[in-house]
Scaffold this active site. Structure first.
Site, short mmCIF file in Angstrom:
data_model
loop_
_atom_site.label_atom_id
_atom_site.label_comp_id
_atom_site.label_asym_id
_atom_site.label_seq_id
_atom_site.Cartn_x
_atom_site.Cartn_y
_atom_site.Cartn_z
N HIS A 185 -37.56 -8.19 15.61
CA HIS A 185 -37.19 -7.08 14.66
C HIS A 185 -36.27 -6.00 15.59
CE1 HIS A 185 -37.74 -4.75 11.06
NE2 HIS A 185 -37.77 -3.67 11.91
N ARG A 283 -29.18 -16.80 2.56
CA ARG A 283 -30.48 -17.15 2.55
C ARG A 283 -31.28 -16.84 1.38
NH1 ARG A 283 -30.13 -14.51 8.12
NH2 ARG A 283 -30.69 -16.20 9.53
N ARG A 319 -27.63 -21.60 1.12
CA ARG A 319 -28.63 -22.62 1.59
C ARG A 319 -29.94 -22.73 0.99
NH1 ARG A 319 -31.68 -20.97 7.36
NH2 ARG A 319 -32.73 -19.42 5.90
N ASN A 431 -30.61 -19.99 16.05
CA ASN A 431 -32.13 -19.41 16.11
C ASN A 431 -33.26 -20.62 16.12
OD1 ASN A 431 -30.65 -17.31 15.47
ND2 ASN A 431 -31.34 -17.11 13.57
N ASP A 432 -32.91 -21.57 15.33
CA ASP A 432 -34.04 -22.74 15.33
C ASP A 432 -33.77 -23.65 16.29
OD1 ASP A 432 -36.23 -22.28 13.70
OD2 ASP A 432 -34.93 -21.96 11.81
N ARG A 442 -39.69 -19.13 18.28
CA ARG A 442 -38.76 -18.03 18.47
C ARG A 442 -39.08 -16.74 18.16
NH1 ARG A 442 -35.64 -19.40 12.57
NH2 ARG A 442 -35.03 -17.00 12.59
N CYS A 479 -24.34 -20.07 12.25
CA CYS A 479 -24.74 -19.01 11.34
C CYS A 479 -25.97 -18.33 11.99
CB CYS A 479 -24.79 -19.50 9.81
SG CYS A 479 -26.16 -20.79 9.85
#
Ligand code: PEP
Ligand code: MG
Length: 547
Positions: A185, A283, A319, A431-432, A442, A479
């Site tokens: 965050h 998203r 997406r 990220n993934d 993550r 992305c």
């Protein structure tokens, strides 16, 4: 103390100033017999009054109306005579001021929960009021974001979403947290606010309040004990860099004019910004969050149209639903899994709920027909060529002109060339991809070094995709959060990325960074990063070559 501590730079830029720590919630002292009940009641009353006044002062200063409303409501609760009455009852029952505040807040919290509705929503505020009042009565510093009365560098264990309501960007120069990772965050907030940030910096625990520090959000370095004139120089240079970034406008391109579209990551139309080159990641799961059932076809058409209509002639990559794991969507009724990150998530949910994907593709196609945007559609969490081919066939059957897949699983990166025989483009979710390449959750702050997007093994997978894209003559972009790092962006271009997508506040600095490198120097930097022994060495090699 002085010296250098290292963490992970997650939001670029430099800043220097005095550091102040976010105080932890106070611990209650051991219970002791009360000698003077009247004095305990007076002390508790005074503590609650000072908390109410403190919150009221902050409310008056808060620029954001939502933050102001939260702080005003908290101030009113702290000043509530019924709360004071509960505290007095505690003292009458033999508790000291701190324990009586603790017990009174707990009782008041229960009462709010029982009252339900709006009151129940405010029950969580009692914890904050309790922490503040207990700290006041014990003479400790107020928990929460400090207020030294001048600009400062904020040091915290980690930042909770609630802490951010009180964050005044006019006075906070940079964020340094002991925990947290590149997708925490804190990282997301810092990038959104344009504040330099370093996370997973355990050495920051040793910094005493008021110490002069310099923070480098690119390299993850925290210099402790800098001289005041050095701090002034860093601040001056940072202001110049911000001005340079703000002055750079127009489409993304390298110094020798090679276009690199800089696209936006959005959750809805409200994240769009004027002048955007397009959207690289829409998203759509935000439309599905916090609800018991799926949004209707009509609701979806409306949400997609709001975005597509705003960008005639521009690329918008939508997406499809990425449910499961860190994005739980209760309406799907997915089974409880021991290991949800490795289970039914992303495109895999279409195995059990094909109708959800079909309705979504139908809604995207309907919105596409009503608008003039260049609509692309992609699926998350694709692992095999079979999955990619099935998704592309389905999207095309709905009349969608461009179908692609995200690269978030190493298996997909390794077969990027084969995937590109089936789909029109690839978009790498670093990220993934980091999480699955390094077998590291993550959200796991303590293993943040393994999630560092500068890890050469991760860059190697990005390179495989870039090479596959070049050979196939098809677009391959990033992305994930890695694209928002201005030092890494030229490296990604050198690895073959044809576009970069990020949240809007990150665009100017990335644009400015790209505009100073030729395509050939991007390739040289990519080579330096790929061949470095680790992420810190990769950063250092690229930083040195830039200077
Ligand atoms: C990613 O994994 O990098 C990505 C962009 O997807 P998300 O962060 O939404 O999982
Ligand atoms: Mg992802």
């Amino acid at each position: 103390m002085s010296g250098t501590a290292r963490g992970l730079g997650v939001s670029p830029g430099r800043a220097a100033g005095r550091a102040y720590r976010m105080a932890r919630p106070p611990a209650l002292p051991p219970p002791a017999p009360v000698a003077d009940a009247a004095a305990e009641i007076a002390a508790a009353g005074e503590a609650l009054r000072s908390v109410a006044e403190h919150l009221e002062r902050h409310a008056a200063k808060a620029a954001d109306p939502e933050a102001r409303a939260i702080l005003e409501a908290q101030s009113m609760i702290a000043a509530d005579p019924m709360l004071l009455e509960s505290v007095e009852e505690g003292v009458a029952a033999g508790l000291g001021a701190a324990h009586a505040i603790d017990a009174g807040c707990a009782r008041h919290r229960e009462a709010l929960l029982e009252a339900g509705g709006y009151f129940a929503d405010r029950a969580g505020d009692l914890d904050d009021i309790r922490d503040r009042a207990v700290a006041a009565v014990l003479g400790l510093s107020m928990p929460g974001v400090p207020d030294p009365g001048h600009p400062y560098v904020l040091i915290a264990d980690d930042l909770a979403p609630a802490d951010t309501a009180g964050l005044d960007t006019a006075t906070v120069l940079a964020l340094v947290t002991l925990r947290g990772g590149p997708t925490s965050h804190t990282a997301i907030l810092a990038r959104a606010l344009g504040l330099p940030a370093v996370v997973a910096c355990h050495g920051a625990a040793a910094v005493e309040d008021g110490t002069w520090v310099a923070v480098d959000g690119d390299t993850g370095e925290l210099v402790i004990g800098v001289a005041e004139d050095e701090a002034a120089r860093v601040q001056h240079e940072a202001a110049e860099a911000r001005e340079r970034a703000a002055a750079s406008t127009g489409p993304g391109a390298t110094a020798d004019g090679h276009p690199v579209p800089l696209l936006l990551n959005i959750g809805s139309a409200k994240d769009l910004r004027p002048g955007a080159e397009g959207v690289g990641l829409f998203r759509t799961e935000f439309l599905y969050l916090d609800r018991a059932g799926a949004p209707t076809f009509e609701e979806q058409v409306e949400a997609y149209t709001a975005v597509l209509r705003a960008l005639p002639g521009r690329r918008v990559v939508v997406r499809t639903l990425d449910a499961g794991s860190d994005k739980p969507l209760p309406f799907l009724g997915l089974p409880e899994e021991e290991n949800p990150a490795l289970g039914l998530r992303g495109l895999r949910t279409a195995r059990s709920h094909p109708e959800v994907l079909d309705t979504q593709l139908r809604a995207i196609a309907e919105a596409h027909r009503a608008c003039e945007a260049d609509t692309w559609v992609m699926a998350p969490m694709v692992s095999t060529v079979t999955e990619a081919a099935a998704f592309a066939a389905r999207a095309r059957a709905h009349g969608l002109p461009k179908a692609g897949v995200m690269i978030e699983v190493p298996a997909a990166a390794l077969h990027a060339d084969r995937l590109l025989r089936e789909v029109d483009f690839l978009s790498i979710g670093t990220n993934d991809l980091g999480q699955y390449t390094f077998a590291t959750d993550r959200q796991h702050g303590d293993l943040a070094d393994l999630l560092d997007p500068w890890q050469p093994a991760l860059l190697h997978l990005v390179h495989l995709c870039g090479e596959a894209g070049r050979a196939a003559g098809k677009p391959v972009g990033v992305c994930g959060e890695a694209a928002a790092d201005p030092l890494l962006a030229p490296v990604l271009v050198g690895l073959g990325m044809t576009s970069l997508s990020m949240s809007a506040p990150s665009v100017p600095a990335v644009r400015a960074a790209l505009s100073t490198r030729t395509l050939a120097s991007c390739a040289e930097q990519a080579h330096l990063a790929l061949t470095a022994p680790g992420p810190t060495a990769a950063r250092e090699a690229v930083t040195t070559s830039t200077r």
